[in-house]
Write a protein that holds these residues in place. Structure first.
Motif, PDB file in Angstrom:
ATOM      1  N   TYR A  57       0.345   4.312  -2.764  1.00 44.73           N
ATOM      2  CA  TYR A  57       0.055   5.639  -2.218  1.00 44.73           C
ATOM      3  C   TYR A  57       1.277   6.690  -2.838  1.00 44.73           C
ATOM      4  O   TYR A  57       1.067   7.784  -2.969  1.00 44.73           O
ATOM      5  N   VAL A  82      -5.885  -1.137  -3.915  1.00 46.99           N
ATOM      6  CA  VAL A  82      -5.821  -0.359  -2.520  1.00 46.99           C
ATOM      7  C   VAL A  82      -6.901  -0.957  -1.733  1.00 46.99           C
ATOM      8  O   VAL A  82      -6.473  -1.547  -0.564  1.00 46.99           O
ATOM      9  N   ALA A 123      -3.628  -4.072   5.584  1.00 48.25           N
ATOM     10  CA  ALA A 123      -2.548  -3.122   5.385  1.00 48.25           C
ATOM     11  C   ALA A 123      -3.076  -2.103   6.686  1.00 48.25           C
ATOM     12  O   ALA A 123      -4.196  -1.736   6.797  1.00 48.25           O
ATOM     13  N   LEU A 182       0.930  -1.111  -0.046  1.00 45.44           N
ATOM     14  CA  LEU A 182       0.102  -0.074  -0.251  1.00 45.44           C
ATOM     15  C   LEU A 182       0.857   1.200  -0.008  1.00 45.44           C
ATOM     16  O   LEU A 182       0.668   2.239  -0.727  1.00 45.44           O
TER      17      LEU A 182
END
Length: 429
Positions: free
Chosen positions: A145, A164, A172, A141
Motif C-alpha cells: 500500500y 493484497v 492482514a 500489506l
C-alpha cells in the motif's frame, strides 16, 4: 554468513521486503539501515523484536559471504556497504522493482516492473505455501500500500492487487494499516510542500485557475497526491497538477480538481494515463519535468472548455418510463425484465418523478403492491437540460438514488442519462 539489507531512509516496502526474505532464506540475517522513515520507526518500536532483524550499527561486514539486496539497485543507496562492492568473492542476490540506474552487479537477479518490491517475494512465498502470521501479513500489506498509494498509482499491476487479496486472506489488519498510512507530513514531505508552494505557477483559463508545479524529487517519497490536494486548497485554485520526476526516464503526473470546471481525466487519458473528471494520473517517459508541464498546459484549455452536452450521450427514455397509473407490482416486473436501476414516472409525456427498486421492495413488504406508482413518486429528482455538460451530470449522479438522470425540456422527459452513458465519457473503451 548471509545477510539481507535495503536502502537508507527505509520505507514500508523496503522493511517488508527484508522481512519477507527472512522467510525465503532461513538463517539469513536481516540488517536494518541506520536511517528509516518516521512511520517505519514507529512501527519498529513495538514490532522489531519479533521481525528477526538487527540494526546496521555495529554489524561487522568481515564475515559476510552472501548479500541479499531488496528494493534497491544502487550501491550508493545502501548503508555504508562500500567495502562489499569491491569484493569479487561476494555472492549478491537482488530482489527489486526499480528498472533504471542499476549499479549492483548480482549473480542472481529478480527485477520486475511491479508496484512494490515485496510483491515479488510474496509470490515466491505463496508458491512455496509459506505460512505467515497476521502480524507479518499486516506488514507486507503496508509495504504494498505504501509504494502503490493503496493501489492508486499508475505503477500498480494486477500482481500487486493479487497479493493484497492473499494478505487479507491471511489476516492482514486493515485498521493497523490505516493507522500507519495517514496523511501526516514528515520533514521530507514538509520540505517538498514548501517547494511546491514556492516553485508552482498559477495559470488562468477563462475563469478557471490552475496551479502547476514541476519538480525533481527524491525517490521513495509517497503521499504525493495528498500534498497536491493540500496545495490546491492552500492556493484556492480550481485544479492542480504535480509533475514529479524521481527517475531520469519518467515523470509522474498527478491531477486534482473540481469537475465542474475542468476534466482531469480527459487530460490524463491524453497523456496515456487515466482517471475521472476530478482526479487522475499518468506517467510520461523520456521527458523532463519542464517538458511534461508544457504538455499538461497545452491540454488544459481543451479540458476546461470541453462542454460535451448530455443530449449527445443520453439514452432513449422509452425503456425507463412507467405510466403513472401502473401498479408497484408492474413496476417491479419492469425492473426485473429490463435490468435497469431506475424508472421515470410519467403521465403521458409529463415527468412526475422517479422510482427505485427499493421503493418497490418497500411496497411489497407493506402489502401495497397494487398501489399506483404515482403514490411513490420521488418528485425532487435531479433534472437536466439537454445542454447541461457531462461533467455536471457526473456530479449529480452521485446523489441519484434511481441511478439515472432525467433530461427534460419544460416538464417533458426527452431522455435519460445512465451511469453507462457517463462511463463512456470517463473511460476509453
Amino acid at each position: 554468513m548471509q545477510f539481507i539489507t535495503t536502502h537508507t531512509r527505509t520505507d514500508f516496502d523496503a522493511l517488508a521486503s527484508v522481512v519477507a526474505c527472512t522467510f525465503l532464506y532461513p538463517g539469513a540475517v536481516g540488517v536494518l539501515p541506520s536511517m528509516v522513515n518516521p512511520e517505519v520507526k514507529h512501527f519498529l518500536a513495538i514490532h522489531q523484536n519479533i521481525l528477526r532483524i538487527i540494526p546496521r550499527k555495529g554489524f561487522d561486514l568481515d564475515d559476510v559471504t552472501s548479500l541479499i539486496v531488496v528494493d534497491a539497485n544502487n550501491w550508493n543507496r545502501l548503508d555504508t556497504m562500500g567495502p562489499l562492492a569491491e569484493r569479487e568473492d561476494l555472492e549478491v542476490i537482488c530482489w527489486d522493482h526499480h528498472m533504471e540506474g542499476v549499479t549492483i552487479d548480482s549473480c542472481e537477479t529478480h527485477r520486475e516492473e511491479v508496484g512494490a518490491a515485496v510483491t515479488l517475494l510474496l509470490e515466491k512465498m505463496q508458491e512455496r505455501d509459506t505460512p505467515i502470521s497476521p502480524m507479518h501479513a499486516t506488514l507486507f500489506l503496508l509495504g504494498i500500500y505504501s509504494d502503490t498509494g493503496c493501489l492508486r498509482y499508475p505503477c500498480v499491476t494486477s500482481r500487486d492487487a493479487a497479493m493484497v487479496s492473499y494478505l487479507i486472506e491471511n489476516g492482514a489488519d486493515l485498521n493497523v494499516v490505516s493507522a500507519y498510512l495517514d496523511d501526516s507530513m514528515d520533514d521530507a514531505h514538509t520540505q517538498l510542500f514548501g517547494r511546491i508552494l514556492e516553485e508552482s505557477e498559477i495559470v488562468n483559463v477563462g475563469t478557471v485557475s490552475v496551479g502547476i508545479c514541476a519538480l525533481t524529487i527524491n525517490s521513495g517519497l509517497t503521499s504525493l497526491s495528498s500534498l497536491l490536494n493540500k496545495f490546491r486548497e492552500f492556493r484556492g485554485v480550481d485544479a492542480a497538477f504535480g509533475i514529479f520526476q524521481s527517475d531520469s526516464q519518467k515523470c509522474m503526473v498527478i491531477g486534482r480538481g473540481k469537475p465542474r470546471f475542468i476534466d482531469i481525466g480527459h487530460i490524463m487519458r491524453s497523456l496515456g494515463g487515466g482517471g475521472h473528471p476530478g482526479a487522475g494520473s499518468a506517467i510520461i517517459r523520456n521527458v523532463s519535468p519542464a517538458e511534461a508541464a508544457r504538455q499538461v498546459q497545452s491540454l488544459i484549455d481543451t479540458a476546461c472548455n470541453d462542454a460535451t452536452e448530455v443530449r449527445t450521450v443520453m439514452s432513449d427514455p422509452a425503456r425507463f418510463i412507467v405510466a403513472a397509473d401502473a401498479t408497484m407490482a408492474q413496476a417491479s416486473e419492469k425492473f426485473s425484465a429490463s435490468n435497469i436501476s431506475g424508472l421515470m414516472i410519467c403521465e403521458e409525456t409529463t415527468l412526475l418523478g422517479g422510482l427505485s427498486p427499493v421503493d418497490c421492495a418497500k411496497a411489497e413488504k407493506s402489502g401495497r403492491s397494487t398501489v399506483p406508482v404515482k403514490g411513490y413518486a420521488r418528485r425532487n429528482i435531479s433534472k437536466l437540460a439537454p445542454t447541461t455538460c457531462c461533467r455536471e451530470a457526473v456530479l449529480l449522479m452521485t446523489d441519484a438514488r434511481e441511478g439515472v438522470l432525467a433530461v427534460v425540456e419544460g416538464d417533458e422527459l426527452i431522455g435519460v442519462v445512465t451511469q453507462t452513458d457517463l462511463l463512456l465519457q470517463v473511460y476509453d473503451f
